[in-house]
Motif scaffolding. Structure first.
Motif, PDB file in Angstrom:
ATOM      1  N   PHE A 175     -56.448-121.774 -32.279  1.00  0.00           N
ATOM      2  CA  PHE A 175     -57.244-121.477 -32.022  1.00  0.00           C
ATOM      3  C   PHE A 175     -58.162-122.104 -33.105  1.00  0.00           C
ATOM      4  N   GLY A 176     -58.726-122.788 -33.404  1.00  0.00           N
ATOM      5  CA  GLY A 176     -59.431-123.196 -34.319  1.00  0.00           C
ATOM      6  C   GLY A 176     -59.218-123.987 -35.166  1.00  0.00           C
ATOM      7  N   GLY A 177     -60.159-124.512 -36.272  1.00  0.00           N
ATOM      8  CA  GLY A 177     -59.641-125.323 -37.286  1.00  0.00           C
ATOM      9  C   GLY A 177     -60.023-124.473 -38.567  1.00  0.00           C
ATOM     10  N   TYR A 178     -59.454-126.023 -39.331  1.00  0.00           N
ATOM     11  CA  TYR A 178     -59.644-125.234 -41.140  1.00  0.00           C
ATOM     12  C   TYR A 178     -60.299-125.782 -41.721  1.00  0.00           C
ATOM     13  N   THR A 179     -60.856-125.146 -42.899  1.00  0.00           N
ATOM     14  CA  THR A 179     -61.269-126.640 -44.367  1.00  0.00           C
ATOM     15  C   THR A 179     -60.691-126.077 -45.579  1.00  0.00           C
ATOM     16  N   THR A 180     -60.236-126.971 -45.664  1.00  0.00           N
ATOM     17  CA  THR A 180     -59.498-127.479 -47.197  1.00  0.00           C
ATOM     18  C   THR A 180     -59.949-127.690 -48.603  1.00  0.00           C
ATOM     19  N   PHE A 181     -60.032-126.355 -49.246  1.00  0.00           N
ATOM     20  CA  PHE A 181     -60.697-126.869 -50.175  1.00  0.00           C
ATOM     21  C   PHE A 181     -58.827-127.067 -51.622  1.00  0.00           C
TER      22      PHE A 181
ATOM     23  N   ASN B 132     -65.154-123.226 -39.534  1.00  0.00           N
ATOM     24  CA  ASN B 132     -64.931-123.630 -40.526  1.00  0.00           C
ATOM     25  C   ASN B 132     -65.596-123.928 -41.467  1.00  0.00           C
ATOM     26  N   GLN B 133     -66.533-124.129 -41.374  1.00  0.00           N
ATOM     27  CA  GLN B 133     -67.335-124.910 -42.331  1.00  0.00           C
ATOM     28  C   GLN B 133     -67.701-123.225 -43.584  1.00  0.00           C
ATOM     29  N   SER B 134     -68.258-123.191 -44.978  1.00  0.00           N
ATOM     30  CA  SER B 134     -68.589-122.199 -45.899  1.00  0.00           C
ATOM     31  C   SER B 134     -70.088-122.056 -44.962  1.00  0.00           C
TER      32      SER B 134
END
Ligand SMILES: Cc1cc2nc3c(=O)[nH]c(=O)nc-3n(C[C@H](O)[C@H](O)[C@H](O)COP(=O)(O)OP(=O)(O)OC[C@H]3O[C@@H](n4cnc5c(N)ncnc54)[C@H](O)[C@@H]3O)c2cc1C
Length: 571
Positions: free
Chosen positions: A386-392, A544-546
């Motif tokens: 579940f959920g999304g992710y941000t990649t820096f 998933n954002q700061s």
């Protein structure tokens, strides 16, 4: 502790009390003062004034005993806090000392704190992307959380309000998964990243590498100059406090702005013990404080109270606010106070080399990274987690000669040192985690701190969902970097404990139903309407954002609502 309460009501009464002076508390103070309320900000730590209290802001590396690095003594005395991202000898004065502020880790949890006026706004990383509608709706749509009582449209104008005031640099990219805002120009995108962006566009339809959004002034507007702030000099020494006010902190921005109204009183060294509930009035009447130095107990009164002590401390204050009406903590009829604590998945990273671009360089010390915008589980649940992710993501050049350098000593070596080396790429994960009832904080039954307040017990952990996300991030990021021509790609799972992400959230979550949440759509306690909680404790899910710019937007929104309700006589 005996409650030797000094009750001098005349001097101890305000229209509003704000607990905490960090990112969200600063915003509560600004809005409430601007809208005419005599406001008291209670801060447990010492005072910090812009510039005056940035002792290392311009110190060159050679003037630090260990060139600014962490030394063994610091590490031995503070094994927890020295783990924090960016912690170093040059900014340790903005972090707590481990021994002064114990808590009980039922499960490993690295609780990173900065107890001073300004809180963690002095040391934060300054990434400020907006949440998208996907993030607000995903937990309910895919069945891993409750529904938020608000959506993107409710906060969009408040994001704009905050962005214009604090100053955000970024690019308008027109992406649904990371909405645009009010931006100043971004820092330059360096050559390998521009190349990777192009390759991703050629190979995928859903992978967008773009500028993240950062609270740095690249093109200060009048409102920033009026705050006494100036352009970011790209010194990348932010965590020491910025003498230019180049990045946003409550110390450089919201608090002095609130002060100018003549309506602000800040009281440092004021450890909030609890919120006082008046059984006759059926609402909170004030706040009980223990003076950090004298241990004197003082009660301040106000018509409304904003709780902004940062997520876990706000939980602690409410849990410790017991009365006949609320024996298990203020507003806790549902029994869920302290539960559904969540955080961001910060376990995974990928490193790689990229050939070429040796005639390309970049100017200054760019304090920003790019973001590969979340592409997981947007329209449908499509992965095994579940959920999304941000990649820096970022790319950098070695600052030293590589092993093929002709000279390893002497003149040739010195000449080589003047030339930058090869390019490398790194990427790291900022992933959503699923709020669970079992991930909770509570009060210790037998241990207290030096002010007689029960210690917080943390019982929070990563789970299999998070590990499946790490696996997907490793696979996807490696594949993308390979397609972009990177080599020597390596993946890493640091297995860190929760907390070290410093994005702890929840415990006092917002919701539509008082049976499954603590706060309504205006961040008011369902059962004690003159108490507002607008820091990370209010989060029903993590997205998933700061998160901090969302806390600021929610705070400004709630404060404006509170003032309008006061004017109508409803509070
Ligand atoms: C190194 C680092 C990098 C980060 N990077 C980012 C990033 O890039 N983007 C992002 O969105 N977030 C980032 N964060 C997280 C961000 O700092 C927090 O989300 C934010 O500061 C939370 O705001 P707050 O007002 O809730 O808490 P804080 O800013 O921590 O302020 C809380 C204040 O309350 C005071 N307080 C606590 N308890 C009491 C009490 N009982 N009585 C009186 N006062 C009390 C504290 O002393 C403190 O001053 C980062 C944090 C760190 C440390």
């Amino acid at each position: 502790m005996s409650l030797n309460i000094k009750d001098d009501t005349a001097s101890l009464t305000y229209d509003a009390i704000v607990i905490g002076s960090g990112i969200s508390g600063g915003w509560a103070a600004k809005e409430l003062c601007e809208q005419g309320l005599k406001t008291l900000v209670l801060e447990r730590g010492r005072n910090v004034e812009h510039n005056k209290d940035y002792p290392t802001a311009t110190t060159p590396p050679w003037e630090f005993r260990y060139r600014g690095r962490i030394n063994r003594q610091q590490q031995e005395e503070n094994p927890l806090i020295t783990k924090a991202a960016g912690y170093s000898d040059d900014c340790d004065h903005f972090f707590v000392k481990d021994a002064d502020h114990p808590y009980v880790q039922e499960k490993p949890f690295d609780w990173i704190r900065g107890y001073q006026v300004g809180g963690k706004s002095l040391t934060w990383g300054r990434a400020t992307q907006r949440w998208s509608e996907f993030e607000f709706t995903a937990p309910e749509r895919f069945g891993y959380g409750i529904g938020w009582p608000i959506g993107y449209d409710d906060v969009a104008p408040w994001y704009s309000h905050v962005e214009k005031f604090i100053g955000i640099c970024g690019n308008k990219d027109g992406l649904e998964a990371m909405p645009d805002g009010e931006f100043m120009k971004p820092f330059d995108m360096n050559a390998p990243l521009t190349h990777i962006k192009q390759k991703l566009n050629e190979n995928y339809t859903d992978r967008h590498l773009v500028h993240a959004r950062w609270a740095h002034l690249t093109d200060p507007q009048q409102v920033h100059l009026d705050q006494g702030r100036g352009k970011c000099q790209a010194r990348n020494m932010c965590m020491r406090g910025c003498p230019f006010g180049g990045y946003f902190s409550s110390v450089s921005s919201t608090l002095p702005w609130a002060k100018k109204t003549g309506n602000l009183t800040i009281r440092p060294h004021s450890v909030v013990h609890s919120i006082i509930y008046d059984e006759k009035l059926g609402k909170a009447s004030g706040v009980r404080v223990i003076d950090a130095n004298t241990k004197e107990v003082i009660e301040f009164k106000a018509r409304i109270i904003f709780l902004n002590a940062a997520a876990l401390n706000s939980n602690l204050v409410l849990l410790n606010s017991k009365s006949n009406r609320f024996p298990n903590g203020l507003g806790n009829d549902s029994g869920l106070l302290g539960k559904y604590i969540a955080f961001h998945n910060y376990r995974a990273s990928v490193n790689a080399d990229i050939d070429g671009f040796l005639d390309k360089y970049y100017f200054g010390r760019n304090p920003t990274d790019l973001i590969l915008v979340n592409f997981r589980n947007l329209h449908k649940q499509e992965t095994d987690f579940f959920g999304g992710y941000t990649t820096f993501m970022n790319a950098y050049r070695d600052q030293h000669p590589d092993e093929t350098s002709a000279g390893q000593i002497g003149g040739q070596y010195k000449d080589d040192l003047c030339e930058p080396g090869n390019w490398h790429v790194f990427a790291y994960l900022q992933g959503e985690t699923v709020p669970k009832e079992s991930n909770h904080v509570r009060l210790s039954e037998d241990k207290k701190d030096q002010w007689g307040i029960p210690l917080l017990v943390t019982s929070v952990s990563y789970d299999d969902n998070d590990e499946r996300m790490v696996k997907d991030f490793h696979t996807q990021t490696s594949e993308m970097l390979e397609k972009a021509g990177c080599k020597n790609i390596t993946t890493y799972n640091n297995k860190q404990a929760p907390g070290l992400d410093i994005h702890e959230m929840g415990g006092v979550r917002m919701g539509k139903d008082p049976k499954t949440s603590l706060l309504n759509q205006w961040n008011q306690l369902h059962h004690c309407k003159n108490v507002f909680v607008t820091d990370g404790a209010c989060m029903a899910s993590t997205g998933n954002q700061s998160p901090s710019i969302l806390y600021m937007a929610l705070t400004a929104r709630a404060a404006t609502y509170a003032v309008s309700e006061m004017k109508k006589g409803n509070l």
